[in-house]
Design a protein around this motif. Structure first.
Motif, PDB file in Angstrom:
ATOM      1  N   ALA A  75      81.568 -14.813 -69.971  1.00 47.98           N
ATOM      2  CA  ALA A  75      80.157 -15.163 -69.828  1.00 47.98           C
ATOM      3  C   ALA A  75      80.050 -16.475 -69.069  1.00 47.98           C
ATOM      4  O   ALA A  75      80.954 -17.322 -69.127  1.00 47.98           O
ATOM      5  CB  ALA A  75      79.492 -15.278 -71.192  1.00 47.98           C
ATOM      6  N   GLU A  76      78.935 -16.640 -68.350  1.00 48.68           N
ATOM      7  CA  GLU A  76      78.673 -17.859 -67.574  1.00 48.68           C
ATOM      8  C   GLU A  76      77.220 -18.269 -67.734  1.00 48.68           C
ATOM      9  O   GLU A  76      76.324 -17.421 -67.802  1.00 48.68           O
ATOM     10  CB  GLU A  76      78.968 -17.637 -66.087  1.00 48.68           C
ATOM     11  CG  GLU A  76      80.413 -17.365 -65.767  1.00 48.68           C
ATOM     12  CD  GLU A  76      80.625 -16.967 -64.317  1.00 48.68           C
ATOM     13  OE1 GLU A  76      81.792 -16.770 -63.943  1.00 48.68           O
ATOM     14  OE2 GLU A  76      79.621 -16.833 -63.573  1.00 48.68           O
ATOM     15  N   ALA A 121      78.514 -23.625 -67.969  1.00 50.62           N
ATOM     16  CA  ALA A 121      79.516 -23.305 -68.973  1.00 50.62           C
ATOM     17  C   ALA A 121      80.081 -21.932 -68.656  1.00 50.62           C
ATOM     18  O   ALA A 121      79.376 -21.061 -68.126  1.00 50.62           O
ATOM     19  CB  ALA A 121      78.912 -23.327 -70.378  1.00 50.62           C
ATOM     20  N   SER A 122      81.360 -21.727 -68.955  1.00 52.69           N
ATOM     21  CA  SER A 122      81.986 -20.433 -68.683  1.00 52.69           C
ATOM     22  C   SER A 122      83.093 -20.179 -69.696  1.00 52.69           C
ATOM     23  O   SER A 122      83.738 -21.109 -70.182  1.00 52.69           O
ATOM     24  CB  SER A 122      82.554 -20.388 -67.261  1.00 52.69           C
ATOM     25  OG  SER A 122      83.529 -21.393 -67.070  1.00 52.69           O
ATOM     26  N   THR A 175      88.219 -29.234 -54.866  1.00 53.68           N
ATOM     27  CA  THR A 175      86.862 -29.432 -54.379  1.00 53.68           C
ATOM     28  C   THR A 175      85.854 -28.551 -55.098  1.00 53.68           C
ATOM     29  O   THR A 175      84.746 -28.986 -55.415  1.00 53.68           O
ATOM     30  CB  THR A 175      86.802 -29.176 -52.862  1.00 53.68           C
ATOM     31  OG1 THR A 175      87.683 -30.084 -52.193  1.00 53.68           O
ATOM     32  CG2 THR A 175      85.398 -29.350 -52.322  1.00 53.68           C
ATOM     33  N   ILE A 176      86.210 -27.309 -55.376  1.00 59.75           N
ATOM     34  CA  ILE A 176      85.240 -26.383 -55.976  1.00 59.75           C
ATOM     35  C   ILE A 176      85.429 -26.224 -57.478  1.00 59.75           C
ATOM     36  O   ILE A 176      84.752 -25.402 -58.107  1.00 59.75           O
ATOM     37  CB  ILE A 176      85.290 -25.007 -55.297  1.00 59.75           C
ATOM     38  CG1 ILE A 176      86.620 -24.297 -55.586  1.00 59.75           C
ATOM     39  CG2 ILE A 176      85.068 -25.141 -53.800  1.00 59.75           C
ATOM     40  CD1 ILE A 176      86.664 -22.884 -55.054  1.00 59.75           C
ATOM     41  N   ASP A 177      86.339 -26.990 -58.072  1.00 56.04           N
ATOM     42  CA  ASP A 177      86.536 -26.938 -59.517  1.00 56.04           C
ATOM     43  C   ASP A 177      85.249 -27.355 -60.238  1.00 56.04           C
ATOM     44  O   ASP A 177      84.408 -28.051 -59.680  1.00 56.04           O
ATOM     45  CB  ASP A 177      87.687 -27.867 -59.904  1.00 56.04           C
ATOM     46  CG  ASP A 177      88.302 -27.510 -61.241  1.00 56.04           C
ATOM     47  OD1 ASP A 177      87.919 -26.483 -61.814  1.00 56.04           O
ATOM     48  OD2 ASP A 177      89.179 -28.257 -61.695  1.00 56.04           O
ATOM     49  N   TYR A 178      85.090 -26.919 -61.460  1.00 54.66           N
ATOM     50  CA  TYR A 178      83.982 -27.255 -62.356  1.00 54.66           C
ATOM     51  C   TYR A 178      82.711 -26.457 -62.081  1.00 54.66           C
ATOM     52  O   TYR A 178      81.710 -26.647 -62.752  1.00 54.66           O
ATOM     53  CB  TYR A 178      83.656 -28.759 -62.337  1.00 54.66           C
ATOM     54  CG  TYR A 178      84.866 -29.611 -62.562  1.00 54.66           C
ATOM     55  CD1 TYR A 178      85.663 -29.443 -63.687  1.00 54.66           C
ATOM     56  CD2 TYR A 178      85.247 -30.576 -61.634  1.00 54.66           C
ATOM     57  CE1 TYR A 178      86.804 -30.213 -63.888  1.00 54.66           C
ATOM     58  CE2 TYR A 178      86.379 -31.350 -61.832  1.00 54.66           C
ATOM     59  CZ  TYR A 178      87.147 -31.162 -62.952  1.00 54.66           C
ATOM     60  OH  TYR A 178      88.270 -31.922 -63.150  1.00 54.66           O
ATOM     61  N   GLU A 179      82.712 -25.567 -61.096  1.00 54.82           N
ATOM     62  CA  GLU A 179      81.607 -24.631 -60.979  1.00 54.82           C
ATOM     63  C   GLU A 179      81.777 -23.546 -62.033  1.00 54.82           C
ATOM     64  O   GLU A 179      82.892 -23.307 -62.517  1.00 54.82           O
ATOM     65  CB  GLU A 179      81.582 -24.017 -59.574  1.00 54.82           C
ATOM     66  CG  GLU A 179      81.187 -24.980 -58.484  1.00 54.82           C
ATOM     67  CD  GLU A 179      79.777 -25.517 -58.656  1.00 54.82           C
ATOM     68  OE1 GLU A 179      78.866 -24.722 -58.942  1.00 54.82           O
ATOM     69  OE2 GLU A 179      79.577 -26.730 -58.514  1.00 54.82           O
ATOM     70  N   PRO A 180      80.706 -22.851 -62.431  1.00 54.79           N
ATOM     71  CA  PRO A 180      80.840 -21.846 -63.490  1.00 54.79           C
ATOM     72  C   PRO A 180      81.821 -20.748 -63.101  1.00 54.79           C
ATOM     73  O   PRO A 180      81.717 -20.160 -62.022  1.00 54.79           O
ATOM     74  CB  PRO A 180      79.412 -21.293 -63.649  1.00 54.79           C
ATOM     75  CG  PRO A 180      78.711 -21.661 -62.386  1.00 54.79           C
ATOM     76  CD  PRO A 180      79.322 -22.949 -61.935  1.00 54.79           C
ATOM     77  N   GLY A 181      82.792 -20.501 -63.970  1.00 53.13           N
ATOM     78  CA  GLY A 181      83.766 -19.444 -63.736  1.00 53.13           C
ATOM     79  C   GLY A 181      84.926 -19.835 -62.856  1.00 53.13           C
ATOM     80  O   GLY A 181      85.833 -19.026 -62.639  1.00 53.13           O
ATOM     81  N   GLU A 216      84.932 -23.742 -70.912  1.00 49.72           N
ATOM     82  CA  GLU A 216      84.750 -24.967 -70.132  1.00 49.72           C
ATOM     83  C   GLU A 216      83.267 -25.203 -69.886  1.00 49.72           C
ATOM     84  O   GLU A 216      82.495 -24.249 -69.727  1.00 49.72           O
ATOM     85  CB  GLU A 216      85.494 -24.875 -68.796  1.00 49.72           C
ATOM     86  CG  GLU A 216      87.010 -24.747 -68.943  1.00 49.72           C
ATOM     87  CD  GLU A 216      87.721 -24.577 -67.619  1.00 49.72           C
ATOM     88  OE1 GLU A 216      88.805 -25.159 -67.451  1.00 49.72           O
ATOM     89  OE2 GLU A 216      87.192 -23.845 -66.747  1.00 49.72           O
ATOM     90  N   ALA A 217      82.867 -26.468 -69.821  1.00 48.49           N
ATOM     91  CA  ALA A 217      81.460 -26.807 -69.614  1.00 48.49           C
ATOM     92  C   ALA A 217      81.342 -28.128 -68.873  1.00 48.49           C
ATOM     93  O   ALA A 217      82.258 -28.963 -68.897  1.00 48.49           O
ATOM     94  CB  ALA A 217      80.726 -26.890 -70.952  1.00 48.49           C
ATOM     95  N   LYS A 218      80.205 -28.282 -68.214  1.00 48.03           N
ATOM     96  CA  LYS A 218      79.908 -29.536 -67.513  1.00 48.03           C
ATOM     97  C   LYS A 218      78.398 -29.763 -67.559  1.00 48.03           C
ATOM     98  O   LYS A 218      77.618 -28.847 -67.309  1.00 48.03           O
ATOM     99  CB  LYS A 218      80.379 -29.487 -66.063  1.00 48.03           C
ATOM    100  CG  LYS A 218      80.128 -30.786 -65.295  1.00 48.03           C
ATOM    101  CD  LYS A 218      80.642 -30.709 -63.868  1.00 48.03           C
ATOM    102  CE  LYS A 218      80.418 -32.010 -63.120  1.00 48.03           C
ATOM    103  NZ  LYS A 218      80.899 -31.956 -61.733  1.00 48.03           N
TER     104      LYS A 218
END
Length: 751
Positions: A617-618, A635-636, A164-170, A656-658
């Protein structure tokens, strides 16, 4: 059911709850000028309407922040809060599709205050990042860095909290198949990241091994908070990664005049999965009752290269709570049961070619009390007790029992919320104590142990015109006593261990102007090794390893540094942060490259403590492009190294980035998202690299408000082009790639 040397006893629990109730009510009798006098009662009546149209708004949550009292508005927008303590309070209002507002009001003893709240519509940032800077209430102790609620939670809702909380920065997720997924924050997971439910520990074993599931069902969650920095030390010293707090509201604290609640249905195609759940609260005479239940079922996950076998899941969850809510606060209790059966895919090295099946059961009992106290520098006093019995079995494909675990946990918490004193605001003093009775059986040689822990902490904020300083100080003590002392040829001398140390954190924020804020965090944390890290010994088929503890492990200390910069102009914002975590005696299971003579198909993983350094970095942003069009993204990047060996730290996520582009009009929104990751070639010894990927998703949401109900529809297409890709933190990536194209639908109704 017997676990270790203790037995789950209802009579014992009732006795413990009685002690907590008496301890909570005691200040009402003894403290001078408590805020519970009948003459001090006030009433607040109001109506919520939409800005510009004056149409009534139902299903809004109204919160009195200082009292932690809340109510939901009726269909005609009206609400009533009775038996309130007199004095100044902050009235906050939350509703899907509208801006949150905060209004200061003054309640007068013996009087009724009538108020009209006008809510402006808000643009919901679909698929982007929402960084919250204000308190959310509803039982929250401190402010979160990232908040998932309302539309954002509905859009992202997955099988697990981690998904559920995946893809947030970091934020990433550690997986061994979908069921046991657990979040990873800035490369830190396991026991360095606390998973809480209603601000309380869950009593499960998810932090100790990658095959152990988190016992929290997301479909009945009200919101999910991600907390970092000084606020995280309120909950524990092992919070360098942070805290993830899932709110369900087991113990009710709302004042109700009618039945209220919600129900949800969810389905997805990649695993033929479906789930349903409901949450209801109702007035029961002088009490408030709350009930919830959920069921989830999913088959094997399908990938572009075929099904990932033995990844089915079946979960049942339910709870019931009862509270007495009055002007002086509330006192209540709740009971819940979480049962799950799920599969672990086959070992890519052949340890169990057909996979392992896991059954677990967590029974949870909770008592919580809150007093509004107007004396000795306190504004609120809280006490809680939680009793958890966790039982877990792992079966080989033949049906043979390989391992079983039992854990009985008790948690005691006492919190004092301090009055604001000039520039000092939102202070908290607290004491926490816990015990943990651990037992294991089957093929393991890990000894039964009994743990005790205690901690005291202080959190405070200093407010100046253009400067804010958050700070916290904490001291922890922990003892681990094995049932017997003995010398193991692999683990070492198994004997009682004690650990203690302090933790602290400071976080300054400087408001340069109305647009720009800069700040940072300095944090020192302490983490004692766990029973499993010290004394584990034996094959763990579901984790693809033969685990060997280290009885000589020392405590883990870390220094965390962070610098950040925020820019916010109306609905646009940009946030950038850099950080470093220097961890002395970083404890982790190191692959020795040798296979066990007991199980020649399993590699030996030996727990070691080494000097680790992590930097990262985020970046996150949200930019409106027109009245209805916006773009958002994040991005993180994390870099980790074992300093003494000059080797990469194992299992660190890649860059990773979105990025998403969204269109919103009224209560309808549609967005398309691109999520990507780079190659990860900085890998630990015996760890394989992964290729980068680019994946496309689509999200559609619509909210319909009728006279009596609120309906929310969320539809998503994930991995639109059915691409083959592998995530670096997925332990089964060598068996099969990530799920293929997935259609997911969620319907939620509020009554």
């Amino acid at each position: 059911m017997v676990v270790g040397n203790r037995k789950m006893s209802i009579a014992s629990f009732v006795f413990r709850m009685a002690v907590v109730f008496i301890a909570s009510i005691f200040p009402v009798i003894c403290l001078p000028n408590p805020a519970v006098s009948p003459g001090a009662n006030a009433t607040l009546k109001g109506v919520i309407v939409e800005e510009g149209t004056a149409e009534p708004i139902g299903f809004a949550n109204i919160l009195l922040q200082e009292m932690n009292r809340s109510v939901t508005s009726q269909e005609d927008g009206s609400f009533v809060l009775e038996q309130l303590a007199a004095g100044p309070v902050t009235l906050k209002t939350f509703r899907i599709g509208y801006r949150n507002i905060a209004v200061p009001v003054e309640l007068t003893a013996g009087d009724t205050l009538e108020i009209v709240l006008i809510l402006p519509r808000a643009v919901i940032h679909m698929g982007g990042v929402t960084v919250e800077s204000s308190r959310t209430g509803d039982g929250s102790t401190v402010r979160p860095d990232i908040l998932f609620s309302d539309k954002k939670l509905h859009q992202a809702l997955g099988q697990t909290i981690a998904q559920t909380i995946d893809y947030e920065p970091g934020i990433s997720q550690r997986t061994m198949g979908p069921a046991p997924a657990r979040p990873v924050l800035r490369g830190l997971g396991g026991d360095r990241l606390m998973m809480l439910e209603d601000s309380e520990q869950t009593g499960d074993l998810s932090a100790t091994s990658t095959d152990h599931a988190v016992v929290i069902e997301p479909i009945t969650a009200e919101r999910i908070e991600v907390i970092r920095g000084p606020e995280a030390l309120v909950y524990g010293s092992n919070t360098l990664g942070g805290v993830i707090n899932v709110f369900r509201g087991y113990v009710p604290f709302k004042t109700l005049s009618t039945l209220s609640g919600s129900a949800s249905l969810q389905g997805e195609t990649t695993n033929s999965g479906y789930a349903g759940g409901f949450e209801m609260a109702a007035p029961l005479g002088m009490f408030t009752g709350r009930f919830d239940a959920s069921y989830r079922d999913a088959r094997n996950t399908n990938t572009p290269e075929g099904p990932l076998i033995n990844t089915s899941i079946q979960t049942k969850n339910g709870s019931a709570g009862l509270s007495l809510v009055r002007a002086w606060g509330f006192a209540g209790a709740a009971a819940s049961d979480y049962m799950s059966e799920y599969g672990i895919p086959p070992d890519p090295n052949g340890g169990h070619p057909a996979g392992v099946n896991i059954k677990l059961d967590r029974k949870h009992l909770e008592a919580k009390n809150q007093l509004l106290v107007n004396s000795i520098g306190l504004r609120r006093f809280e006490a809680s007790y939680n009793h958890s019995v966790y039982f877990h079995q792992e079966f080989e494909s033949t049906g043979y029992l390989g391992m079983e675990y039992g854990v009985v946990s008790d948690f005691f918490n006492v919190l004092g919320f301090l009055k604001n004193r000039g520039r000092f605001k939102n202070g908290i003093l607290g004491l926490r104590a816990s015990s943990r009775d651990f037992a294991s059986g089957g093929l393991t040689f890990t000894p039964d142990t009994f743990e005790m822990a205690a901690a005291g902490f202080y959190y405070e904020e200093m407010h100046f015109d253009e400067f804010l300083l958050h700070g916290s100080l904490r001291f922890d003590y922990k003892s681990i006593a094995p049932e017997e002392e003995r010398l193991s040829s692999t683990v070492g001398l198994i004997h009682p261990r004690t650990f203690s140390d302090f933790s602290l954190a400071l976080s300054p924020h400087w408001l340069i102007n109305q647009k720009w804020t800069i700040g940072g965090t300095v944090m020192r944390t302490f983490r004692a090794p766990t029973t499993e890290e010290l004394f584990s010994e034996g094959p763990h088929l579901a984790a693809y390893s033969y685990e060997v503890g280290n009885a000589d492990l020392s405590k883990e200390n870390a220094i965390g540094l962070e610098l950040f910069m925020d820019m916010k102009v109306e609905d646009a914002y940009i946030r950038f942060a850099i950080y470093q975590n220097d961890i002395k005696n970083y404890i982790f299971p190191m692959n020795t490259g040798e296979k066990s003579w007991r199980r020649a198909d399993l590699y030996i993983y030996k727990y070691v403590g080494e000097h680790a350094l992590m930097r990262g970095a985020e970046l996150s942003f949200h930019l409106p492009l027109s009245q209805h069009l916006h773009t958002a993204g994040s991005a993180s990047y994390v870099w980790g190294e074992l300093v003494d060996f000059h080797q990469p730290l194992p299992y660190i996520p890649p860059l990773e980035a979105k990025v998403n582009l969204g269109y919103e009009v009224g209560q309808f929104s549609v967005s398309t998202a691109v999520r990507a990751a780079s190659d990860q070639e900085r890998v630990g010894e015996f760890e394989s690299p992964t290729d980068g990927y680019v994946i496309f998703d689509l999200y559609v949401q619509h909210v319909i408000s009728t006279q009596r109900h609120l309906h929310s529809f969320s539809f998503a297409v994930e991995n639109i082009f059915d691409a083959v890709y592998r995530k670096h933190l997925n332990r089964v990536r060598e068996v099969m790639p990530e799920p293929g194209r997935n259609f997911r639908l969620l319907y939620k109704i509020f009554i």
